[in-house]
Write an enzyme that holds these catalytic residues in place. Structure first.
Site, PDB file in Angstrom:
ATOM      1  N   THR A  71       0.848  -1.185   0.000  1.00 20.70           N
ATOM      2  CA  THR A  71       0.000   0.000   0.000  1.00 20.70           C
ATOM      3  C   THR A  71       0.892   1.246   0.000  1.00 20.70           C
ATOM      4  O   THR A  71       2.114   1.155   0.076  1.00 20.70           O
ATOM      5  CB  THR A  71      -0.970   0.018   1.190  1.00 20.70           C
ATOM      6  OG1 THR A  71      -1.977   1.025   0.949  1.00 20.70           O
ATOM      7  CG2 THR A  71      -0.279   0.318   2.507  1.00 20.70           C
ATOM      8  N   GLY A 146      -2.273  -0.901  11.961  1.00 20.34           N
ATOM      9  CA  GLY A 146      -3.631  -0.395  12.099  1.00 20.34           C
ATOM     10  C   GLY A 146      -4.267  -0.065  10.768  1.00 20.34           C
ATOM     11  O   GLY A 146      -4.278  -0.880   9.846  1.00 20.34           O
ATOM     12  N   CYS A 164      -3.062  -3.029  -2.306  1.00 24.58           N
ATOM     13  CA  CYS A 164      -3.405  -4.192  -1.478  1.00 24.58           C
ATOM     14  C   CYS A 164      -3.500  -5.465  -2.301  1.00 24.58           C
ATOM     15  O   CYS A 164      -4.262  -6.384  -1.977  1.00 24.58           O
ATOM     16  CB  CYS A 164      -4.698  -3.931  -0.705  1.00 24.58           C
ATOM     17  SG  CYS A 164      -4.599  -2.463   0.349  1.00 24.58           S
TER      18      CYS A 164
END
Length: 203
Positions: A71, A146, A164
């Protein structure tokens, strides 16, 4: 829960700090929520496929120990790192992911936007476009890493990768959806929504 606003930071020192915190925490260590933005960087998950990085264009690629594929992080993206004792909270990693997804979904709902999560690909989506990515790592019963939530950022670097690990996945941010939030406002709203999720576990 201690809440820390770390501003705009480089990626590597923060990840090391999270690892150090997690490995040194005791059974009574208070959980922490770190809010920040990162300098431009691609991060590759622990089992990430390098083929998903199409062309890094001089942006650093850093291998990291969270789950998931590649990402992008950059200014204008709210990153929330959740340093939580899952064992003490008596929740599993999938439940923690759901609570993070629901935090962002609730925030978007407050802005009149209908967002959703997907079982096959963690994150938050609006009209099949991704607006938030998730990845966690669990050690000694506690999680770190997170969620990254696109507020008002240059989305161009997402076109340099398969976000992703999903070829053709479109990425959006609040600004592109007509919502103007400052980073300070986004952080404040995220904290409120996340605290509600951790108290109830429900939307």
């Amino acid at each position: 829960m201690n809440i820390k606003d770390l501003g705009l930071t480089e990626y590597k020192p923060i990840v090391q700090a999270m690892r150090d915190f997690t490995m040194s925490r005791q059974t009574d260590t208070e959980d922490e929520l770190w809010l920040l933005e990162h300098q431009p960087v691609f991060t590759q998950g622990a089992n990430g496929n390098p083929a998903h990085i199409l062309n890094s264009h001089d942006i650093a690629v850093v291998e990291t120990d969270r789950g998931g594929q590649v990402t992008y992080h950059g200014p204008g993206q709210l990153v929330a790192y959740t340093l939580m004792d899952l064992r003490r909270l008596q929740i599993g990693v999938r439940e923690m992911v759901s609570r993070l997804e629901n935090t962002v979904i609730h925030m978007l709902g407050e802005q009149g936007l209908q967002a959703y999560a997907r079982q096959d690909a963690p994150g938050v989506y609006i009209d099949e476009r991704k607006i938030a990515s998730l990845g966690l790592r669990v050690k000694r019963g506690a999680c770190y890493h997170g969620v990254s939530f696109n507020i008002d950022m240059d989305l161009t670097p997402f076109s340099f990768i398969n976000p992703c690990g999903q070829p053709g996945m479109e990425v959006t941010d609040l600004k592109s959806l007509g919502i103007n939030l400052t980073m300070a406002q986004a952080k404040q709203q995220f904290v409120a929504a996340f605290q509600a999720q951790m108290q109830t576990g429900r939307e």
